[in-house]
Every structure is written in structure tokens, then in C-alpha cells.
Design a protein around this motif. Structure first.
Motif, PDB file in Angstrom:
ATOM      1  N   ILE A 136       0.837  -1.199   0.000  1.00  0.00           N
ATOM      2  CA  ILE A 136       0.000   0.000   0.000  1.00  0.00           C
ATOM      3  C   ILE A 136       0.873   1.251   0.000  1.00  0.00           C
ATOM      4  O   ILE A 136       0.581   2.240  -0.668  1.00  0.00           O
ATOM      5  CB  ILE A 136      -0.962  -0.018   1.205  1.00  0.00           C
ATOM      6  N   PRO A 139       2.609   1.984  -4.179  1.00  0.00           N
ATOM      7  CA  PRO A 139       1.604   1.509  -5.138  1.00  0.00           C
ATOM      8  C   PRO A 139       2.182   1.118  -6.493  1.00  0.00           C
ATOM      9  O   PRO A 139       1.493   0.517  -7.302  1.00  0.00           O
ATOM     10  CB  PRO A 139       0.666   2.723  -5.271  1.00  0.00           C
ATOM     11  N   ALA A 231      -1.860   6.060  -2.152  1.00  0.00           N
ATOM     12  CA  ALA A 231      -3.197   5.680  -1.674  1.00  0.00           C
ATOM     13  C   ALA A 231      -3.542   6.418  -0.390  1.00  0.00           C
ATOM     14  O   ALA A 231      -2.675   6.642   0.457  1.00  0.00           O
ATOM     15  CB  ALA A 231      -3.243   4.177  -1.437  1.00  0.00           C
ATOM     16  N   VAL A 234      -8.793   3.295   1.653  1.00  0.00           N
ATOM     17  CA  VAL A 234      -8.605   1.845   1.612  1.00  0.00           C
ATOM     18  C   VAL A 234      -9.878   1.146   2.078  1.00  0.00           C
ATOM     19  O   VAL A 234     -10.472   1.532   3.092  1.00  0.00           O
ATOM     20  CB  VAL A 234      -7.419   1.411   2.509  1.00  0.00           C
ATOM     21  N   ASP A 300      -8.883   3.894  -3.386  1.00  0.00           N
ATOM     22  CA  ASP A 300      -7.529   3.757  -3.932  1.00  0.00           C
ATOM     23  C   ASP A 300      -7.066   2.301  -3.921  1.00  0.00           C
ATOM     24  O   ASP A 300      -6.458   1.831  -4.879  1.00  0.00           O
ATOM     25  CB  ASP A 300      -6.543   4.608  -3.129  1.00  0.00           C
ATOM     26  N   VAL A 301      -7.341   1.606  -2.819  1.00  0.00           N
ATOM     27  CA  VAL A 301      -6.925   0.200  -2.699  1.00  0.00           C
ATOM     28  C   VAL A 301      -8.068  -0.607  -2.103  1.00  0.00           C
ATOM     29  O   VAL A 301      -8.611  -0.240  -1.051  1.00  0.00           O
ATOM     30  CB  VAL A 301      -5.671   0.030  -1.812  1.00  0.00           C
ATOM     31  N   LEU A 303      -8.810  -4.462  -0.720  1.00  0.00           N
ATOM     32  CA  LEU A 303      -8.130  -5.691  -0.315  1.00  0.00           C
ATOM     33  C   LEU A 303      -9.160  -6.729   0.102  1.00  0.00           C
ATOM     34  O   LEU A 303      -9.984  -6.477   0.986  1.00  0.00           O
ATOM     35  CB  LEU A 303      -7.171  -5.440   0.847  1.00  0.00           C
ATOM     36  N   ARG A 326      -6.806   0.049  -7.397  1.00  0.00           N
ATOM     37  CA  ARG A 326      -5.881  -1.085  -7.245  1.00  0.00           C
ATOM     38  C   ARG A 326      -6.539  -2.118  -6.350  1.00  0.00           C
ATOM     39  O   ARG A 326      -7.115  -1.762  -5.305  1.00  0.00           O
ATOM     40  CB  ARG A 326      -4.573  -0.612  -6.626  1.00  0.00           C
TER      41      ARG A 326
END
Length: 459
Positions: A136, A139, A231, A234, A300-301, A303, A326
């Protein structure tokens, strides 16, 4: 080395597979006889079915002759008891335990000689969390690991057509990154490793394994992978041990974090455990309406960190399609990870590969202080400390160019104090140098270890 592994789950079987290939004598103990039989068919090892805390089972497994015991069952209690029994009854020289509970890390007296007699603790959850944090933070990278107490960063980066390195010679990296100590160790093209010389031409879509001074890592990776933004927002699908730990760490670093958890009771618990600024949501990460409501396109991310590979894959693919910049997925099955990474899923994280390095550094001979598996286990990076004098060491007092590394292994850099030296500097190794090596052929690892073992005359 005679190694006794307790627990044939994902961690135990992965450890066994890695160590068997290096000509160790492995015995695997588990309650599941069918699972053991399956592993014995595939791997050259011995198996014993039974409870690993029982003295009779450990005796049948050869604990009296073992050089090392690795307790990695799913139960902290079983691992603790097995290590104490191994020390008190069988005097096993080295004992390693997988422990999930953070409480034991905070009370070292419990695990020491007066407690459960554990030499080293490993925590898969902690290892995976650290691994994800670095991804993270950077990136641009597919993988990021550190050496020499954080002085050196090793990163795997895919070059795009906008990169400063695209269509350039590998040896030109010094000109492209002035003032930055950086060295390309290896590149992967069409999934095949290619040894790098200064005249190697880097092409778009190549994956570069680059070693760089950690102080300049961010700048170097930005040049290699243009357009990647830092990022801030999240979203984590799965509030288990890894998800909750990661959410806590990211919130402390100032990230805006949302956690999706399908179990209502777990949601209520997370709401009390996590910082107030972490938003805990009850719902399914494959629910398209929920993702839309929670502004997935502004994430942004994303998971996916549940215990279900298929669920992680599907939720990641959905999040990517709906606009997440992402996506990363925790995928235990190696074949799944190899299929999905680089497609719509940006990074597929194999928990066993993120953990195995932490354990291997305790198994390696010589003064090995760090081991990292790279690119889904295809390559291994090892950090060892050189000791001795020219008469007692195979490396001390010799230039890098004079050290006979086995085929499939190469020295990437050495760290001396705050100084970072690369093979192009051709330095003379001194006692106390931290040497970072890259190994692409697992069978040569014993030969690499032997280079850093001091002869008896040193003592």
C-alpha cells in the motif's frame, strides 16, 4: 538437518515443501491421516498421524534425534505445549512456534527458558499484514521487502510504456536516477527470468527486480512506474485477524479505512476493537449495491482478505470492474494466484509465501538474518552477515568478483554501516558486512550457506 514439523495445514505443508527440496530430513505430524498420506505421495518426507502434544507421538516421530522442531498447528496452545515437551523430554536443540495471539509477544517471559522453551516465534498474520502495508505504501510495486534493518529495499516493479526505463539499457539506471544507489538484479519477461547485464534492454511490461537505497525507494519506483498515485482511501473485505490488524495499522498511519464484514457478531466486536475513525460495515463484499453505496469508484486500494479464495477473487474482480484503482486478494491456492495476478487483480498475495521467509531465516545455516520469497516463490533473496578472517572465511578479504557463487546465485549488494555497495563497485568483503544475495535455483542454497559458514579454525 532433521526437522520435525507439527501441523500439516497451509503453513506446515508449505514449510515442508520448501525444506524437503533442500535435502533436509523432514517428518510431518498431524491428526489428519488422509492429509498426511496425500502430502507423502507428493513430497519425500516421513509422516506420523497423532496428537503432537503427546510424548508417545513425538517419540514415534523421532523427536529424540531432531535438530529442530517447528510447531505450526492452528492451535497456539498445542504449539506452546509441544515446544515445552520437546525441550524437557527430548532436548530438541531449536524450537520454533507459530503463535497467533499478540499477548504472547508482549510477555517474553512466558515463552523463554522458564516458560514454554520457545527459541523463536512466527506469526503468519503479522507477516502478511506487514507485507500488505508495504504494498500500500508503494503503489508502483508488485512486491516490496527490506534488508539490513531497513536500509535497503528490494522491489518487483512492472515497467510500463511511460517508464523512464522502457527501451533503455539496464546499465543506464544510474543516469536515469542520478544520486540514487540502485541496481537491477533480475528481470522477468513473459514469466521467464532473464539475467541482467549492463547491455540488457528493458522492454515495456518487463518485471524488474530492483535493489535500491531505502531513502530513495519512493523516487526510484515513481520513475520506474509512472502514473501510480499514493493511496489514501482503503477498503478491506474481511475483518478477521489479518483484516483487523491491517485496518488498525493503516488507521494509525492516517489512511481512511473501511472494513466490510459479513458476520454481524464480528462487526460488533470490530467496532469496539478498532479506532473510531475506521468505518466498520456489515455486508457482503460481492454485493454490488453495497460497494456502489460505499463509493468503490473512489477507493484507492481494495483488499480481499477473507478465508475464502473464491470469495476474495470474485469480490476483487467486482471491485476492479466498478472502479477501484488497485485491488489485492489473499489467495491461498498457488494455482489460483498464478492465474489471477496481473489480470484484473493487481496483486495476489499467497499467505504461505509471505510467511515462509520469516521461518526460513531460522533454518538457514550461517549467520542468515533475513530471507524473502520473491515472485510466488520462484526466487529467494537472502541476507547473510560475513564473519571471520581471510584464513577462516570463504568470502571475507575477497572482492565480490573473486567469490565463486554457484550457478543460479548472485550477490546483489552489501551493506557496511550506512554504506551501500553494489557488484559494480567490486568491494572487498569485510567481517560484519551484510551481504544480500539472489538465488533463482533452490538446489544451490546449501552451497550459498556454506560460503558464509566460518571454518573451525576461526574458533
Amino acid at each position: 538437518m532433521r526437522i520435525l514439523i507439527l501441523g500439516a495445514g497451509r503453513v506446515g505443508s508449505s514449510v515442508a515443501e520448501n525444506l524437503v527440496s533442500e535435502h533436509n530430513d523432514i517428518t510431518l505430524v498431524d491428526l489428519d491421516a488422509a492429509l498426511l498420506a496425500s502430502l507423502q505421495e507428493r513430497l519425500d518426507l516421513r509422516v506420523v498421524a497423532g496428537n503432537c502434544t503427546h510424548i508417545s507421538v513425538l517419540e514415534a516421530a523421532g523427536a529424540h534425534d531432531a535438530d529442530m522442531l517447528i510447531a505450526c498447528t492452528a492451535s497456539d496452545e498445542a504449539n506452546l505445549v509441544a515446544c515445552r515437551v520437546a525441550r524437557l523430554i527430548f532436548n530438541v536443540p531449536q524450537r520454533i512456534a507459530r503463535i497467533r495471539s499478540q499477548e504472547f509477544y508482549e510477555r517474553p517471559e512466558i515463552i523463554g527458558p522458564e516458560g514454554f522453551c520457545i527459541d523463536n516465534l512466527i506469526s503468519p498474520e503479522r507477516s502478511v499484514t506487514t507485507y500488505l502495508q508495504r504494498l500500500i505504501e508503494f503503489p508502483q510495486a508488485l512486491q516490496v521487502v527490506d534488508f539490513a534493518d531497513g536500509q535497503v529495499t528490494l522491489a518487483l516493479v512492472q515497467v510500463d510504456k511511460r517508464s523512464a526505463m522502457a527501451h533503455q539499457l539496464a546499465g543506464d539506471i544510474a543516469e536515469l536516477l542520478p544520486g540514487v544507489k540502485a541496481h537491477i538484479l533480475l528481470l522477468f519477461r513473459n514469466d521467464k527470468p532473464i539475467e541482467v547485464s549492463p547491455r540488457t534492454v528493458v522492454e515495456a511490461n518487463d518485471e524488474l527486480l530492483i535493489l535500491v537505497d531505502a531513502r530513495h525507494a519512493r523516487r526510484a519506483l515513481q520513475e520506474l512506474r509512472a502514473g501510480a498515485r499514493q493511496a489514501r482511501r482503503v477498503m478491506i473485505a474481511g475483518g478477521g485477524n489479518i483484516g483487523s490488524r491491517l485496518a488498525h495499522e493503516l488507521a494509525a498511519e492516517g489512511y481512511a479505512v473501511k472494513v466490510l464484514e459479513h458476520d454481524l457478531a464480528r462487526c460488533e466486536k470490530l467496532s469496539t476493537l478498532l479506532p473510531h475513525k475506521v468505518l466498520v460495515l456489515h455486508g457482503d463484499a460481492t454485493d454490488e449495491a453495497l460497494l456502489e453505496d460505499e463509493n468503490i469508484e473512489g477507493t484507492d486500494v481494495f483488499l480481499a482478505l477473507t478465508n475464502d479464495d473464491e470469495n476474495n477473487i470474485m469480490s476483487s474482480l467486482l471491485a476492479k470492474r466498478m472502479g477501484a484503482r488497485r485491488v489485492m486478494a489473499l489467495i491461498g491456492r498457488r494455482s489460483y494466484g498464478e492465474l489471477m495476478e496481473g489480470s484484473r487483480i493487481d496483486v495476489a498475495v499467497a499467505p504461505d509465501q509471505a510467511t515462509i521467509g520469516e521461518l526460513l531465516r531460522h533454518v538457514r545455516r550461517g549467520d542468515v538474518v533475513a530471507v524473502h520469497k520473491l515472485r510466488r516463490g520462484a526466487t529467494e533473496a537472502i541476507e547473510a552477515i560475513a564473519h571471520g578472517e581471510p584464513a577462516s572465511s570463504k568470502v571475507v578479504g575477497r572482492r565480490v568478483s573473486q567469490i565463486k557463487m554457484p550457478a543460479g546465485a548472485a550477490i546483489g549488494a552489501l551493506v557496511r554501516g550506512e554504506q551501500i555497495l553494489t557488484p559494480s563497485d567490486d568491494p572487498v568483503l569485510q567481517s560484519g558486512d551484510h551481504v544480500i544475495m539472489l538465488v533463482t535455483r533452490r538446489r544451490v542454497i546449501p552451497a550459498v550457506e556454506a560460503l558464509f559458514q566460518v571454518s573451525a579454525s576461526f574458533f
